[in-house]
Design an enzyme around this catalytic site. Structure first.
Site, short mmCIF file in Angstrom:
data_model
loop_
_atom_site.label_atom_id
_atom_site.label_comp_id
_atom_site.label_asym_id
_atom_site.label_seq_id
_atom_site.Cartn_x
_atom_site.Cartn_y
_atom_site.Cartn_z
N HIS A 98 10.61 5.97 27.09
CA HIS A 98 10.09 5.88 26.46
C HIS A 98 11.24 6.08 25.01
O HIS A 98 12.26 6.58 25.43
CB HIS A 98 8.90 6.75 25.79
CG HIS A 98 8.27 6.95 25.04
ND1 HIS A 98 8.17 5.43 24.03
CD2 HIS A 98 8.22 7.54 23.38
CE1 HIS A 98 7.74 5.60 22.69
NE2 HIS A 98 7.78 7.63 22.54
N GLN A 127 5.55 10.04 34.90
CA GLN A 127 6.58 9.57 35.16
C GLN A 127 7.70 10.24 36.16
O GLN A 127 7.66 9.20 37.58
CB GLN A 127 7.27 8.84 34.17
CG GLN A 127 6.34 8.14 33.40
CD GLN A 127 5.69 6.94 33.30
OE1 GLN A 127 6.60 6.27 34.30
NE2 GLN A 127 4.18 6.39 33.00
N GLU A 164 10.22 15.65 23.94
CA GLU A 164 10.61 16.81 22.62
C GLU A 164 11.21 17.82 23.08
O GLU A 164 11.69 18.15 22.61
CB GLU A 164 8.73 17.65 22.40
CG GLU A 164 8.75 18.56 23.33
CD GLU A 164 7.83 17.65 24.11
OE1 GLU A 164 7.65 16.47 24.25
OE2 GLU A 164 7.00 18.69 24.84
N LEU A 165 11.52 17.63 24.16
CA LEU A 165 13.03 18.52 25.01
C LEU A 165 14.09 17.42 25.49
O LEU A 165 15.18 18.02 26.07
CB LEU A 165 12.65 18.57 26.70
CG LEU A 165 11.06 19.77 26.41
CD1 LEU A 165 10.72 20.18 27.69
CD2 LEU A 165 11.43 21.63 25.35
N GLN A 166 13.76 16.74 25.52
CA GLN A 166 14.78 14.96 26.20
C GLN A 166 16.21 15.31 24.96
O GLN A 166 16.90 15.49 25.82
CB GLN A 166 14.44 13.55 25.77
CG GLN A 166 13.49 13.71 26.21
CD GLN A 166 12.74 12.05 27.06
OE1 GLN A 166 13.65 10.90 26.33
NE2 GLN A 166 11.99 11.70 27.93
N GLU A 173 -19.92 6.32 31.67
CA GLU A 173 -20.12 4.04 31.29
C GLU A 173 -18.21 4.00 30.81
O GLU A 173 -18.36 2.54 31.47
CB GLU A 173 -21.03 4.75 30.93
CG GLU A 173 -22.17 4.15 31.54
CD GLU A 173 -23.40 3.12 31.11
OE1 GLU A 173 -22.56 2.08 30.91
OE2 GLU A 173 -24.12 3.75 31.04
P1 NAD Z 1 5.60 15.12 31.68
O1 NAD Z 1 5.68 16.36 30.57
O2 NAD Z 1 4.40 14.65 32.81
O3 NAD Z 1 6.40 15.30 33.07
C1 NAD Z 1 7.93 15.85 32.56
C2 NAD Z 1 8.40 16.95 33.64
O4 NAD Z 1 9.77 17.37 33.15
C3 NAD Z 1 7.80 18.14 33.98
O5 NAD Z 1 6.46 18.16 35.07
C4 NAD Z 1 8.89 19.27 34.49
O6 NAD Z 1 9.33 18.56 35.73
C5 NAD Z 1 10.35 18.23 33.71
N1 NAD Z 1 9.95 19.59 32.23
C6 NAD Z 1 9.85 20.22 31.80
N2 NAD Z 1 10.20 21.05 31.32
C7 NAD Z 1 11.94 20.91 31.59
C8 NAD Z 1 12.86 21.05 31.05
N3 NAD Z 1 12.61 22.33 29.90
N4 NAD Z 1 14.09 20.86 31.26
C9 NAD Z 1 13.96 20.07 32.37
N5 NAD Z 1 13.12 19.74 32.93
C10 NAD Z 1 11.45 19.81 32.44
O7 NAD Z 1 6.53 13.37 31.17
P2 NAD Z 1 5.88 12.50 31.12
O8 NAD Z 1 4.31 12.60 30.51
O9 NAD Z 1 6.45 12.60 32.98
O10 NAD Z 1 6.81 11.90 30.06
C11 NAD Z 1 8.32 11.15 30.65
C12 NAD Z 1 8.37 10.51 29.23
O11 NAD Z 1 8.26 9.54 29.86
C13 NAD Z 1 8.40 10.68 28.19
O12 NAD Z 1 9.42 10.14 27.43
C14 NAD Z 1 7.72 10.12 28.46
O13 NAD Z 1 7.15 9.27 26.59
C15 NAD Z 1 7.46 8.34 28.62
N6 NAD Z 1 6.82 7.94 29.78
C16 NAD Z 1 5.38 8.59 30.19
C17 NAD Z 1 4.15 7.75 30.32
C18 NAD Z 1 3.40 8.33 31.27
O14 NAD Z 1 2.14 8.14 31.37
N7 NAD Z 1 2.92 10.35 31.13
C19 NAD Z 1 3.96 6.53 30.15
C20 NAD Z 1 4.97 6.04 29.69
C21 NAD Z 1 6.09 6.43 29.33
MG MG Z 2 3.54 6.96 24.89
MG MG Z 3 -27.08 0.36 28.83
#
Ligand code: NAD
Ligand code: MG
Ligand code: MG
Length: 339
Positions: A108, A27, A84-86, A231
């Site tokens: 989220h 994101q 989980e780190l927020q 597919e």
């Molecule tokens: P991700 O795991 O792809 O990325 C997290 C990023 O956070 C890492 O790339 C890094 O830059 C940073 N990070 C990692 N550890 C860290 C730390 N200890 N301290 C500081 N920064 C750190 O995460 P994501 O999947 O993009 O999710 C981010 C948020 O968006 C979440 O709340 C998730 O629920 C929400 N969300 C994600 C998606 C999705 O497409 N993945 C969709 C909708 C909502």
């Molecule tokens: Mg989700």
């Molecule tokens: Mg077929």
């Protein structure tokens, strides 16, 4: 249910705000780059010391700051680090540093809804949650569209939180395909339910079990891969474009009849009962507690399950076959060296 579009928002509100995107993952990269391309003048990516994402963000022309500096600098802090780190990032880098009356934002609702973060009283707290993977939030925006977004206000201390949230949602592309106003609770519970039962959990098990059934019956893994994984995209594209009937129009009558008579044998009323159980565990907070306990224990089971899946024969044969279809790898949505 009312949908909102660019015409319903003051799109320019966000352009003069200092926006700090915490994290540059799925994101994070999409929000930062879409905001920048939408004309937000001051977008900064906030990363921890030694982050491997630093180079990626800087190579796109984005400024990188430390988590604490960015929190003090920003008008809007968008928290896009892993869920989980927020809470610990909020405690250690954000809570004491954000200026009075600024905005804390999420994609989220989990941390706010399940009280893992109790946000400071003077802050506005809102959510803009794109309903799609981050890599598509970026690619759809670049195609001139956008991924639909859910928007919610948890706390409106300034009286202006909703306007700013709408403006932010438009800047990531949501105003092009639709913004739905909801609550942190509803976003959180439906999102967890969708990913666990249908989109990720359900789909992956369906694919794996289909693949195993064919290979255990002696059919070549290559054929099983095409039939049960490759597919899926071709079928889902047709559903995405025009609904289920659109897909049924394109497949043969034989396939359509088989869908009606055999589909219900695979996913039946018992499956639905179990879906309801999963939903209950989400609503009660049981799932979130289990996941947070898993994280406190160092994610041992989580990492083991990830490793086991990587060893599944469908991943091995898939890699081999995709290498022989180079067009699939062109303009990849996920390019780990960049995003
Ligand atoms: P991700 O795991 O792809 O990325 C997290 C990023 O956070 C890492 O790339 C890094 O830059 C940073 N990070 C990692 N550890 C860290 C730390 N200890 N301290 C500081 N920064 C750190 O995460 P994501 O999947 O993009 O999710 C981010 C948020 O968006 C979440 O709340 C998730 O629920 C929400 N969300 C994600 C998606 C999705 O497409 N993945 C969709 C909708 C909502
Ligand atoms: Mg989700
Ligand atoms: Mg077929």
């Amino acid at each position: 249910m009312k949908m909102f579009y660019e015409k319903d928002a003051n799109v320019s509100l966000i352009k003069d705000k200092k926006v700090a995107i915490f994290g540059y993952g799925s994101q994070g990269h999409a929000h930062a780059l879409n905001l920048k391309d939408s004309g937000v003048k001051n977008v900064v990516v906030a990363l921890r010391e030694g982050s491997s994402s630093k180079k990626k963000a800087e190579s796109e022309g984005l400024k990188v700051m430390s988590l604490s500096d960015a929190a003090a600098w920003a008008d809007v802090v968008m928290v896009l680090t892993p869920d989980e780190l927020q809470a610990s990032i909020y405690k250690n880098h954000i809570e004491q540093r954000m200026r009075q009356g600024t905005s804390l934002a999420f994609a989220h609702g989990l941390n706010i809804h399940f009280n893992l973060i109790n946000s400071r009283k003077d802050l506005d707290v809102f959510m803009v949650a794109p309903k799609g993977p981050g890599h598509l939030v970026r690619s759809e925006y670049q195609r001139g569209g956008g991924v639909p977004c859910l928007m919610a206000v948890h706390k409106d201390s300034s009286g202006k939180a909703r306007d700013l949230a709408m403006s932010y949602a438009c800047a990531v592309g949501g105003g092009r395909s639709g913004i739905i106003e909801t609550t942190f609770k509803d976003e959180c519970e439906t999102d967890l339910f969708g990913e666990q039962t249908v989109l990720c959990g359900g789909l992956v098990e369906l694919i794996k079990n289909g693949f195993e059934t064919l290979t255990e019956a002696g059919y070549p893994p290559e054929m099983a891969y095409f039939e049960t994984l490759h597919e899926v995209k071709l079928i889902v594209d047709l559903i995405y474009e025009g609904g289920i009937a659109n897909m049924n129009y394109s497949i043969s009558n034989t396939a359509e009849y088989g869908e009606y008579v055999s589909g219900k044998k695979i996913v039946d009323s018992k499956t639905k009962e179990r879906m309801k159980e999963v939903l209950k565990n989400i609503q009660s907070g049981k799932f979130t507690k289990q996941w947070m306990d898993e994280c406190k224990g160092g994610q041992k089971n989580f990492l083991k399950m990830r490793e086991e899946l990587a060893k599944h024969p469908i991943e091995k044969v898939g890699k081999k076959l995709r290498d022989l279809m180079p067009w699939i790898g062109k303009n990849k949505l996920v390019d780990k060296s960049k995003n």
